[in-house]
Design a protein around this motif. Sequence first.
Motif, mmCIF file in Angstrom:
data_model
loop_
_atom_site.group_PDB
_atom_site.id
_atom_site.type_symbol
_atom_site.label_atom_id
_atom_site.label_comp_id
_atom_site.label_asym_id
_atom_site.label_seq_id
_atom_site.Cartn_x
_atom_site.Cartn_y
_atom_site.Cartn_z
ATOM 1 N N GLN A 200 63.347 39.408 42.832
ATOM 2 C CA GLN A 200 62.088 38.669 42.853
ATOM 3 C C GLN A 200 61.550 38.596 41.430
ATOM 4 O O GLN A 200 61.598 39.584 40.690
ATOM 5 N N THR A 201 61.088 37.424 41.041
ATOM 6 C CA THR A 201 60.523 37.216 39.712
ATOM 7 C C THR A 201 59.203 36.464 39.843
ATOM 8 O O THR A 201 59.125 35.459 40.559
ATOM 9 N N TYR A 202 58.194 36.981 39.156
ATOM 10 C CA TYR A 202 56.852 36.400 39.234
ATOM 11 C C TYR A 202 56.261 36.207 37.844
ATOM 12 O O TYR A 202 56.632 36.900 36.889
ATOM 13 N N GLU A 203 55.325 35.280 37.775
ATOM 14 C CA GLU A 203 54.475 35.111 36.596
ATOM 15 C C GLU A 203 53.037 35.310 37.061
ATOM 16 O O GLU A 203 52.609 34.697 38.046
ATOM 17 N N VAL A 204 52.302 36.159 36.367
ATOM 18 C CA VAL A 204 50.905 36.416 36.719
ATOM 19 C C VAL A 204 50.035 36.133 35.498
ATOM 20 O O VAL A 204 50.293 36.657 34.406
ATOM 21 N N THR A 205 49.024 35.298 35.672
ATOM 22 C CA THR A 205 48.106 34.967 34.593
ATOM 23 C C THR A 205 46.728 35.576 34.895
ATOM 24 O O THR A 205 46.114 35.271 35.921
ATOM 25 N N PHE A 206 46.267 36.450 33.999
ATOM 26 C CA PHE A 206 44.963 37.109 34.099
ATOM 27 C C PHE A 206 43.935 36.213 33.415
ATOM 28 O O PHE A 206 44.152 35.738 32.297
ATOM 29 N N GLU A 290 49.590 45.882 43.695
ATOM 30 C CA GLU A 290 48.506 46.865 43.775
ATOM 31 C C GLU A 290 48.075 47.287 42.373
ATOM 32 O O GLU A 290 46.873 47.421 42.088
ATOM 33 N N ALA A 291 49.058 47.470 41.482
ATOM 34 C CA ALA A 291 48.755 47.824 40.090
ATOM 35 C C ALA A 291 47.991 46.704 39.393
ATOM 36 O O ALA A 291 47.063 46.957 38.602
ATOM 37 N N ILE A 292 48.332 45.466 39.683
ATOM 38 C CA ILE A 292 47.643 44.322 39.088
ATOM 39 C C ILE A 292 46.199 44.260 39.572
ATOM 40 O O ILE A 292 45.263 44.038 38.786
ATOM 41 N N GLU A 293 45.989 44.478 40.871
ATOM 42 C CA GLU A 293 44.625 44.511 41.431
ATOM 43 C C GLU A 293 43.800 45.608 40.761
ATOM 44 O O GLU A 293 42.642 45.393 40.376
ATOM 45 N N GLU A 294 44.383 46.789 40.640
ATOM 46 C CA GLU A 294 43.680 47.920 40.017
ATOM 47 C C GLU A 294 43.326 47.614 38.566
ATOM 48 O O GLU A 294 42.220 47.925 38.107
ATOM 49 N N ASP A 301 35.214 46.537 35.707
ATOM 50 C CA ASP A 301 34.237 47.621 35.791
ATOM 51 C C ASP A 301 33.912 48.214 34.423
ATOM 52 O O ASP A 301 32.806 48.700 34.187
ATOM 53 N N ARG A 302 34.875 48.169 33.522
ATOM 54 C CA ARG A 302 34.675 48.743 32.185
ATOM 55 C C ARG A 302 33.521 48.071 31.471
ATOM 56 O O ARG A 302 32.742 48.707 30.754
ATOM 57 N N TRP A 303 33.361 46.734 31.663
ATOM 58 C CA TRP A 303 32.326 45.987 30.949
ATOM 59 C C TRP A 303 31.205 45.521 31.860
ATOM 60 O O TRP A 303 30.063 45.381 31.425
ATOM 61 N N GLY A 304 31.511 45.250 33.096
ATOM 62 C CA GLY A 304 30.480 44.931 34.072
ATOM 63 C C GLY A 304 29.760 43.620 33.861
ATOM 64 O O GLY A 304 28.662 43.419 34.386
ATOM 65 N N GLN A 305 30.337 42.723 33.062
ATOM 66 C CA GLN A 305 29.667 41.462 32.744
ATOM 67 C C GLN A 305 30.267 40.249 33.465
ATOM 68 O O GLN A 305 29.562 39.293 33.754
ATOM 69 N N ASP A 306 31.559 40.260 33.688
ATOM 70 C CA ASP A 306 32.214 39.176 34.400
ATOM 71 C C ASP A 306 33.381 39.755 35.189
ATOM 72 O O ASP A 306 33.567 40.977 35.204
ATOM 73 N N THR A 307 34.131 38.920 35.843
ATOM 74 C CA THR A 307 35.217 39.400 36.708
ATOM 75 C C THR A 307 36.552 38.833 36.238
ATOM 76 O O THR A 307 36.689 37.619 36.055
ATOM 77 N N ILE A 308 37.512 39.735 36.035
ATOM 78 C CA ILE A 308 38.869 39.302 35.715
ATOM 79 C C ILE A 308 39.562 38.911 37.020
ATOM 80 O O ILE A 308 39.604 39.681 37.977
ATOM 81 N N THR A 309 40.107 37.712 37.041
ATOM 82 C CA THR A 309 40.873 37.239 38.189
ATOM 83 C C THR A 309 42.321 37.004 37.741
ATOM 84 O O THR A 309 42.639 37.104 36.561
ATOM 85 N N TYR A 310 43.185 36.688 38.700
ATOM 86 C CA TYR A 310 44.565 36.391 38.316
ATOM 87 C C TYR A 310 45.164 35.345 39.254
ATOM 88 O O TYR A 310 44.760 35.214 40.409
ATOM 89 N N GLU A 311 46.108 34.605 38.703
ATOM 90 C CA GLU A 311 46.862 33.613 39.470
ATOM 91 C C GLU A 311 48.337 33.993 39.448
ATOM 92 O O GLU A 311 48.831 34.508 38.443
ATOM 93 N N VAL A 312 49.009 33.700 40.560
ATOM 94 C CA VAL A 312 50.408 34.100 40.711
ATOM 95 C C VAL A 312 51.298 32.870 40.819
ATOM 96 O O VAL A 312 51.003 31.939 41.582
ATOM 97 N N LYS A 313 52.383 32.868 40.055
ATOM 98 C CA LYS A 313 53.420 31.848 40.173
ATOM 99 C C LYS A 313 54.710 32.548 40.586
ATOM 100 O O LYS A 313 55.189 33.450 39.903
#
Length: 415
Positions: A200-206, A290-294, A301-313
């Motif tokens: 399995q091979t994935y690309e994840v963009t944060f 699970e590691a990516i979610e964490e 949480d470190r900065w508390g100003q915005d939210t990091i999201t991610y997209e999966v290919k």
Amino acid sequence: MEYQVSEKVRESFEKLTGNEKVQKALAFMEKDHENIVEKQIELTLIPSPTYHEEKKAARLLEMFQEEGLTDCHIDEYGNCVGIRKGTGGGKTVLVEAHMDTVFNLDTKLEIVREDGFIKCPGIVDDTRGCAVVLSTIRALNAAEIETKGDIQFVGTVQEEGTGALKGMKYYVEHHPELEASISVDGDGYKEITYEATGIQTYEVTFKGIGGHACMMFGKVANPLHAAARAVAKIAEFRVPSDPMTTFAVTNFHAGSFEAVHAIVPEATIRFNFRSNSQEELEKLRGRIFEAIEEACKEETDRWGQDTITYEVKHICDVNAGHQDSHTPIVEVSMLSANYLGCEEPKLGNGGSTNCNRALEAGLPAVCLGGGSDYDIQAHTLSEQFKPEGAYKCCQQALLVALLCAGSEAADSVIE
């Protein structure tokens, strides 16, 4: 423990190899060796990176036609196909090799003969497999052997890299009449691949807001930091050695030299993981995401100003596959290696070959061509082929094909 074959398969094999026409075909392969090597060289000098196999397919199609195959065509996916019709009452068998290589279209392709080797990118993987396919056709014709089952000879596309064996996948899915599959990938004859490693091979963009590295510090979370957190977590994984399981983050891209003083708005990683067990493969996939979610949560949480999201290919997905090591096609392959001079043939219990897709389709299948006596340096610009004795791989393919399709010499061993 010594590999033992069933008495039934052994008797069929001895009957086959005792046949005069079969012996004539084997002898022809040795005599025709230099001619086949020249055809191999001709095909090697046609650039054919994955997704760009058209020119090689066109020439291979001409070669199929020259050898008298019927229904010669390039299918909808780009595979090169030719049929050798049987007399009836046998099994329909696929004999194939992939046409694509890992080298770019502008790679210099030059034949260098040195120290008993022929060197050129793609000379073995898998142009030699295509040459073995041609040798098998020519030997059947030269010895006037009629098989009972049809043999479908195919040059497949998109085996390498992100091609993810899709040419083979397309072919087996569109030919339900197939009853056995023989892939040739390489130039050896001493190792038989009969199982499939799952891939399995994935690309994840944060993704985040981004901004100036100083003025936005503490005001936005950093997607690159989130990606780095994820990579660090993945790097700490422990996976079983049996069943063989691996993982690797293979690419990490973010920012640019011009934006060296910026918090990037996005960062991308690519990762590949494999296992001979489908269960372990799915388990590892769960751990990675699970590691990516964490990582995203921790950076948010470190900065508390915005939210990091991610997209999966999703780049590619190949299932792990298994068949019994004493399936008749495997026993025949082992017997043929022994017959051709290998005292202790090896069973390769995994791999990424077109055999994967055949097993996925429920076919008894093997991949031949493994077990070279030297380093072919596959996937490098120094790839090399040693012609001496290489006809034995051709002879093995012939013997296995005959005992799968069935002939006047011996019935098919495929149940």
